[in-house]
Design a protein around this motif. Structure first.
Motif, PDB file in Angstrom:
ATOM      1  N   PHE A   1      -9.445   7.442  -4.452  1.00 12.84           N
ATOM      2  CA  PHE A   1     -10.393   7.629  -2.957  1.00 12.84           C
ATOM      3  C   PHE A   1     -11.814   7.967  -3.482  1.00 12.84           C
ATOM      4  CE2 PHE A   1     -12.202  10.689   0.203  1.00 12.84           C
ATOM      5  CZ  PHE A   1     -12.152   9.619   1.167  1.00 12.84           C
ATOM      6  N   TYR A   2     -12.153   8.681  -4.462  1.00 13.52           N
ATOM      7  CA  TYR A   2     -13.424   9.033  -5.035  1.00 13.52           C
ATOM      8  C   TYR A   2     -13.949   7.993  -5.644  1.00 13.52           C
ATOM      9  CZ  TYR A   2     -11.791  13.636  -3.779  1.00 13.52           C
ATOM     10  OH  TYR A   2     -10.826  14.714  -3.091  1.00 13.52           O
ATOM     11  N   ALA A   3     -12.932   7.401  -6.497  1.00 13.04           N
ATOM     12  CA  ALA A   3     -13.480   6.450  -7.767  1.00 13.04           C
ATOM     13  C   ALA A   3     -14.021   5.194  -6.993  1.00 13.04           C
ATOM     14  CB  ALA A   3     -12.225   6.045  -8.816  1.00 13.04           C
ATOM     15  N   GLU A   4     -13.211   4.660  -6.068  1.00 20.03           N
ATOM     16  CA  GLU A   4     -13.425   3.270  -5.563  1.00 20.03           C
ATOM     17  C   GLU A   4     -14.744   3.360  -4.687  1.00 20.03           C
ATOM     18  OE1 GLU A   4     -11.995   0.417  -6.614  1.00 20.03           O
ATOM     19  OE2 GLU A   4     -11.192   2.055  -8.047  1.00 20.03           O
ATOM     20  N   ALA A   5     -14.925   4.393  -4.188  1.00 22.03           N
ATOM     21  CA  ALA A   5     -16.142   4.698  -3.443  1.00 22.03           C
ATOM     22  C   ALA A   5     -17.380   4.574  -4.151  1.00 22.03           C
ATOM     23  CB  ALA A   5     -16.150   5.981  -2.591  1.00 22.03           C
ATOM     24  N   PHE A   6     -17.382   5.486  -5.198  1.00 17.43           N
ATOM     25  CA  PHE A   6     -18.391   5.332  -6.375  1.00 17.43           C
ATOM     26  C   PHE A   6     -18.460   4.145  -6.933  1.00 17.43           C
ATOM     27  CE2 PHE A   6     -17.134   9.905  -7.072  1.00 17.43           C
ATOM     28  CZ  PHE A   6     -17.686  10.468  -5.872  1.00 17.43           C
ATOM     29  N   ALA A   7     -17.401   3.515  -7.231  1.00 16.71           N
ATOM     30  CA  ALA A   7     -17.535   2.018  -7.883  1.00 16.71           C
ATOM     31  C   ALA A   7     -18.260   0.937  -7.177  1.00 16.71           C
ATOM     32  CB  ALA A   7     -16.257   1.430  -8.501  1.00 16.71           C
ATOM     33  N   VAL A   8     -18.111   1.144  -5.767  1.00 18.07           N
ATOM     34  CA  VAL A   8     -18.669   0.119  -4.726  1.00 18.07           C
ATOM     35  C   VAL A   8     -20.153   0.402  -4.750  1.00 18.07           C
ATOM     36  CG1 VAL A   8     -18.744  -0.541  -2.166  1.00 18.07           C
ATOM     37  CG2 VAL A   8     -16.606  -0.307  -3.357  1.00 18.07           C
TER      38      VAL A   8
ATOM     39  N   VAL B   1      -6.626   1.942  -0.472  1.00 13.67           N
ATOM     40  CA  VAL B   1      -5.498   2.190  -0.168  1.00 13.67           C
ATOM     41  C   VAL B   1      -4.451   1.789  -1.260  1.00 13.67           C
ATOM     42  CG1 VAL B   1      -3.669   1.647   1.342  1.00 13.67           C
ATOM     43  CG2 VAL B   1      -5.874   2.406   2.063  1.00 13.67           C
ATOM     44  N   ALA B   2      -4.567   0.279  -1.823  1.00  7.74           N
ATOM     45  CA  ALA B   2      -3.826  -0.083  -2.676  1.00  7.74           C
ATOM     46  C   ALA B   2      -3.692   0.485  -3.995  1.00  7.74           C
ATOM     47  CB  ALA B   2      -4.348  -1.636  -3.155  1.00  7.74           C
ATOM     48  N   ARG B   3      -4.742   1.204  -4.449  1.00  5.54           N
ATOM     49  CA  ARG B   3      -4.561   2.079  -5.600  1.00  5.54           C
ATOM     50  C   ARG B   3      -3.924   3.369  -5.273  1.00  5.54           C
ATOM     51  NH1 ARG B   3      -9.107   3.641  -9.505  1.00  5.54           N
ATOM     52  NH2 ARG B   3      -7.416   3.944 -10.528  1.00  5.54           N
ATOM     53  N   LEU B   4      -3.978   4.076  -4.396  1.00  2.00           N
ATOM     54  CA  LEU B   4      -3.074   5.131  -3.847  1.00  2.00           C
ATOM     55  C   LEU B   4      -1.889   4.662  -4.107  1.00  2.00           C
ATOM     56  CD1 LEU B   4      -5.343   6.513  -0.770  1.00  2.00           C
ATOM     57  CD2 LEU B   4      -5.279   7.395  -3.065  1.00  2.00           C
ATOM     58  N   ILE B   5      -1.489   3.548  -3.299  1.00  2.00           N
ATOM     59  CA  ILE B   5      -0.134   3.546  -3.338  1.00  2.00           C
ATOM     60  C   ILE B   5       0.483   2.916  -4.749  1.00  2.00           C
ATOM     61  CG2 ILE B   5       1.434   1.394  -2.679  1.00  2.00           C
ATOM     62  CD1 ILE B   5      -0.356   0.949  -0.067  1.00  2.00           C
ATOM     63  N   ASP B   6      -0.207   2.400  -5.615  1.00  2.00           N
ATOM     64  CA  ASP B   6       0.059   2.231  -6.870  1.00  2.00           C
ATOM     65  C   ASP B   6       0.344   3.416  -7.802  1.00  2.00           C
ATOM     66  OD1 ASP B   6       0.511   0.270  -9.273  1.00  2.00           O
ATOM     67  OD2 ASP B   6      -1.512   1.267 -10.114  1.00  2.00           O
ATOM     68  N   LEU B   7      -0.568   4.421  -7.687  1.00  2.00           N
ATOM     69  CA  LEU B   7      -0.668   5.748  -8.296  1.00  2.00           C
ATOM     70  C   LEU B   7       0.725   6.450  -7.841  1.00  2.00           C
ATOM     71  CD1 LEU B   7      -4.109   6.944  -8.980  1.00  2.00           C
ATOM     72  CD2 LEU B   7      -2.566   5.619 -10.509  1.00  2.00           C
ATOM     73  N   ALA B   8       0.966   6.461  -6.567  1.00  2.00           N
ATOM     74  CA  ALA B   8       2.064   7.041  -6.035  1.00  2.00           C
ATOM     75  C   ALA B   8       3.298   6.591  -6.642  1.00  2.00           C
ATOM     76  CB  ALA B   8       2.034   6.821  -4.406  1.00  2.00           C
ATOM     77  N   HIS B   9       3.629   5.199  -6.592  1.00  2.00           N
ATOM     78  CA  HIS B   9       4.706   4.610  -7.157  1.00  2.00           C
ATOM     79  C   HIS B   9       5.085   5.043  -8.602  1.00  2.00           C
ATOM     80  CE1 HIS B   9       6.435   2.163  -3.717  1.00  2.00           C
ATOM     81  NE2 HIS B   9       5.452   1.742  -3.473  1.00  2.00           N
TER      82      HIS B   9
ATOM     83  N   PRO C   1      -4.722  10.018   6.632  1.00  2.00           N
ATOM     84  CA  PRO C   1      -3.819   9.740   7.865  1.00  2.00           C
ATOM     85  C   PRO C   1      -2.416   9.238   7.503  1.00  2.00           C
ATOM     86  CG  PRO C   1      -5.526   7.962   7.253  1.00  2.00           C
ATOM     87  CD  PRO C   1      -5.827   9.017   6.176  1.00  2.00           C
ATOM     88  N   ALA C   2      -2.034   8.811   6.346  1.00  2.00           N
ATOM     89  CA  ALA C   2      -0.687   8.388   6.273  1.00  2.00           C
ATOM     90  C   ALA C   2      -0.659   8.754   4.532  1.00  2.00           C
ATOM     91  CB  ALA C   2      -0.330   6.922   6.492  1.00  2.00           C
ATOM     92  N   GLY C   3       0.860   8.912   4.178  1.00  2.00           N
ATOM     93  CA  GLY C   3       1.190   9.053   2.884  1.00  2.00           C
ATOM     94  C   GLY C   3       1.147   7.679   2.345  1.00  2.00           C
ATOM     95  N   PRO C   4       0.986   7.532   0.978  1.00  2.00           N
ATOM     96  CA  PRO C   4       1.055   6.358   0.313  1.00  2.00           C
ATOM     97  C   PRO C   4       2.194   5.412   0.510  1.00  2.00           C
ATOM     98  CG  PRO C   4       0.204   7.901  -1.308  1.00  2.00           C
ATOM     99  CD  PRO C   4       0.610   8.592   0.086  1.00  2.00           C
ATOM    100  N   PHE C   5       3.500   6.107   0.692  1.00  2.00           N
ATOM    101  CA  PHE C   5       4.706   5.413   0.944  1.00  2.00           C
ATOM    102  C   PHE C   5       4.718   4.848   2.326  1.00  2.00           C
ATOM    103  CE2 PHE C   5       5.321   7.583  -3.044  1.00  2.00           C
ATOM    104  CZ  PHE C   5       5.953   6.538  -3.846  1.00  2.00           C
ATOM    105  N   ALA C   6       4.191   5.665   3.127  1.00  2.00           N
ATOM    106  CA  ALA C   6       4.092   5.165   4.595  1.00  2.00           C
ATOM    107  C   ALA C   6       3.376   4.307   4.665  1.00  2.00           C
ATOM    108  CB  ALA C   6       3.915   6.536   5.575  1.00  2.00           C
ATOM    109  N   TRP C   7       2.188   4.195   4.213  1.00  2.00           N
ATOM    110  CA  TRP C   7       1.128   3.322   4.242  1.00  2.00           C
ATOM    111  C   TRP C   7       1.898   1.797   3.605  1.00  2.00           C
ATOM    112  CZ3 TRP C   7      -4.029   5.801   3.548  1.00  2.00           C
ATOM    113  CH2 TRP C   7      -4.792   5.449   4.310  1.00  2.00           C
ATOM    114  N   SER C   8       2.582   1.864   2.507  1.00  2.00           N
ATOM    115  CA  SER C   8       3.118   0.896   1.692  1.00  2.00           C
ATOM    116  C   SER C   8       4.241   0.210   2.564  1.00  2.00           C
ATOM    117  CB  SER C   8       3.817   1.377   0.808  1.00  2.00           C
ATOM    118  OG  SER C   8       4.231   0.344  -0.214  1.00  2.00           O
ATOM    119  N   ARG C   9       5.004   0.953   3.429  1.00  2.00           N
ATOM    120  CA  ARG C   9       6.076   0.277   4.310  1.00  2.00           C
ATOM    121  C   ARG C   9       5.482  -0.422   5.524  1.00  2.00           C
ATOM    122  NH1 ARG C   9       8.342   5.369   3.014  1.00  2.00           N
ATOM    123  NH2 ARG C   9       7.640   6.327   4.742  1.00  2.00           N
ATOM    124  N   THR C  10       4.297   0.167   6.028  1.00  2.00           N
ATOM    125  CA  THR C  10       3.357  -0.369   7.134  1.00  2.00           C
ATOM    126  C   THR C  10       2.879  -2.020   6.459  1.00  2.00           C
ATOM    127  OG1 THR C  10       3.012   1.550   8.125  1.00  2.00           O
ATOM    128  CG2 THR C  10       1.748  -0.078   8.631  1.00  2.00           C
TER     129      THR C  10
END
Length: 515
Positions: free
Chosen positions: A211-218, A432-440, A464-473
């Motif tokens: 969440f922090y790393a990607e914002a700083f990278a952009v 979000v993709a990276r959050l999902i990846d680290l969660a898995h 607003p949602a957990g990584p797995f809830a996001w992944s399912r959506t």
């Protein structure tokens, strides 16, 4: 991972109201934990190595309880009862009758080990010993104890009296009974406990790094300024705060230190690499709100920068939708409701809309605008209907007409539009993709369950949602596909999908292709 078994705890009972709880360290976290235990009905003893600090902390807690009375959240009688049970301690020997001692001193391994060694000489054999560390190894802290089985992590979130989440961390030697007692105690205190293994960053501080790393990278890649990135994360991603404003609130030094600690603990894994821009901010003394200057200024005369918002543009006269819009399917109804004629074609081109001028509009997928003729990418939104801002990405080769038509389309849907540079994966999508990846990856390595990870990320950092809830959506293959595209363009390994995420996506494909 040491299991927690709330259904059938064995051994000593969970500490109850009236039992003595000791708190060592009287800073913000120590005071907060003491207040939680006090309100739950415990006798609380406060100790601090610095003379006078325990007494000052007791006065501060009394003042906070008085404010609760003023606000009608606590009765005056309950406050007086609580204060009668609050006792500053002059020495650790006063913890002899404690059923639990929680430590909240500075993040120094040697200091914590020495403290718990001294406590072990004082407390009863069945007294739980707990650390509130956020960055050190629970296993390492408890490693010097004669009875490491009773040692556990109880990681509260600041402010402890308000935030519901508590990470119950089992070290390598923690007994199941000890973890279970700690878990049940947190629940009895009105908190929401989650069980996790002793891993760098535990659940929240491990999985939240992107969440922090990607914002700083952009930002470092000149894709957008902090105000724009924050606005996109809030108004499109659904996050409570953007990464820049949140780290200003936390303290740049604190956030950078946690990031660096996790990075070191994972042997400099590139997925956790700290930000050079944030390091420079810390080195300059711009630590955020507490110093009056961080990414933003906080003085009385400080001007708050506005996010980049595109000028008004005319909506496209019509659209052609090719293929399945996937995670952006909700846009189709919005476009039709805005009165823009749409022709749908069943072609397998992924998420793509063709604009009147022939240019294309596509959901961020990890590719860059410069790779294709005349394309504009749009970012992921948590909910396209409620999103108030959408980010677009274009390259120098994208025609002005295509950009204008894309801007006009989203403006016609009532959205503000932020134009970025050629940023693969945009902002929300790659985060979000990276959050999902680290969660898995965390589940596959036994850190915690899917349910506890989703709970931790919602309650610990208000996602607003957990990584797995996001992944399912978003679909089982969505995150893997986006990260795989990013990995092809950045081969450092930062975006390489984990084996766990690969298995998740591949198993899905097998099931879908089976007769």
């Amino acid at each position: 991972m040491t299991a927690v078994d709330p259904s059938s705890p064995e051994g000593p009972e969970t500490p109850g109201a009236g039992d003595t709880v000791g708190v060592v360290g009287t800073g913000t976290m120590g005071q907060g934990i003491a207040q939680v235990a006090l309100v739950a009905g415990h006798t609380v003893r406060l100790y601090d190595a610095a003379p006078g600090m325990a007494e000052a902390a007791a006065e501060a807690i009394a003042a906070r309880l008085a404010r609760l009375v003023d606000k009608g959240r606590m009765s005056a009688a309950d406050r007086e009862s609580a204060l009668a049970r609050l006792r500053p301690a002059a020495e650790l020997a006063e913890f002899a009758d404690a059923v639990l001692v929680v430590e909240a001193v500075r993040e120094d391994l040697a200091v914590k080990q020495e403290l718990f060694g001294a406590l072990e000489e004082v407390v009863a054999p069945d007294c739980l010993l707990a650390t509130n560390t956020s960055s050190l190894s629970v296993t390492a802290i408890g490693g010097a104890l004669r009875q490491p089985g009773r040692f556990v992590g109880l990681h509260f979130f600041n402010p402890a009296p308000l935030l519901p989440l508590v990470e119950v961390v089992s070290g390598f030697a923690t007994d199941v009974t000890s973890a279970t007692r700690a878990y049940e105690l947190a629940r009895a205190w009105g908190k929401t406990p989650v069980a996790c293994a002793d891993t760098p960053g535990f659940i929240v501080n491990r999985i939240a790094r992107p969440f922090y790393a990607e914002a700083f990278a952009v930002y470092e890649g000149q894709g957008a300024d902090p105000a724009t990135i924050d606005a996109v994360l809030r108004e499109s991603g659904g996050f409570r705060m953007g990464a820049f404003e949140l780290t200003d609130l936390i303290g740049q030094d604190v956030n950078e230190s946690v990031t660096r600690s996790v990075w070191h603990s994972f042997f400099h894994d590139v997925k956790f690499t700290p930000s050079l821009a944030q390091q420079r901010l810390v080195e300059s003394g711009r630590l955020g709100r507490k110093t009056g200057q961080g990414w933003y200024g906080y003085g009385e005369d400080a001007e708050q920068p506005e996010p980049h918002t595109a000028e008004p543009a005319d909506p496209p006269a019509h659209l052609v939708v090719e293929g399945d819009l996937g995670p952006a399917a909700g846009l189709l109804g919005l476009i039709k409701a805005a009165g823009i004629p749409v022709r749908e074609e069943e072609e397998d081109h992924g998420t793509r809309l063709v604009l009147p001028g022939g240019g294309q509009l596509a959901l961020a997928d990890g590719q860059t605008s410069v790779e294709f003729r005349d394309v504009v990418y749009f970012d992921l939104a948590f909910d396209y209907r409620s999103a108030t801002r959408i980010a677009l990405s274009a390259s120098q080769d994208t025609s002005p007409r295509t950009v204008a038509e894309a801007v006009g389309l989203f403006q016609a849907l009532g959205k503000k539009v932020s134009l970025l540079g050629d940023v693969p994966g945009m902002i929300v999508a790659r985060t979000v993709a990276r959050l999902i990846d680290l969660a898995h990856d965390a589940v596959a390595k036994g850190v915690a369950t899917e349910e506890d990870i989703d709970t931790a990320m919602r309650l610990g950092v208000n996602y607003p949602a957990g990584p797995f809830a996001w992944s399912r959506t978003l679909g089982r293959t969505w995150a893997h596909s986006l990260l795989d595209d990013l990995h092809m363009r950045d081969t450092s390994g930062r975006y390489a999908p984990s084996l766990a995420l690969y298995r998740h996506a591949y198993a899905s494909e097998n099931r879908e292709s089976a007769p």
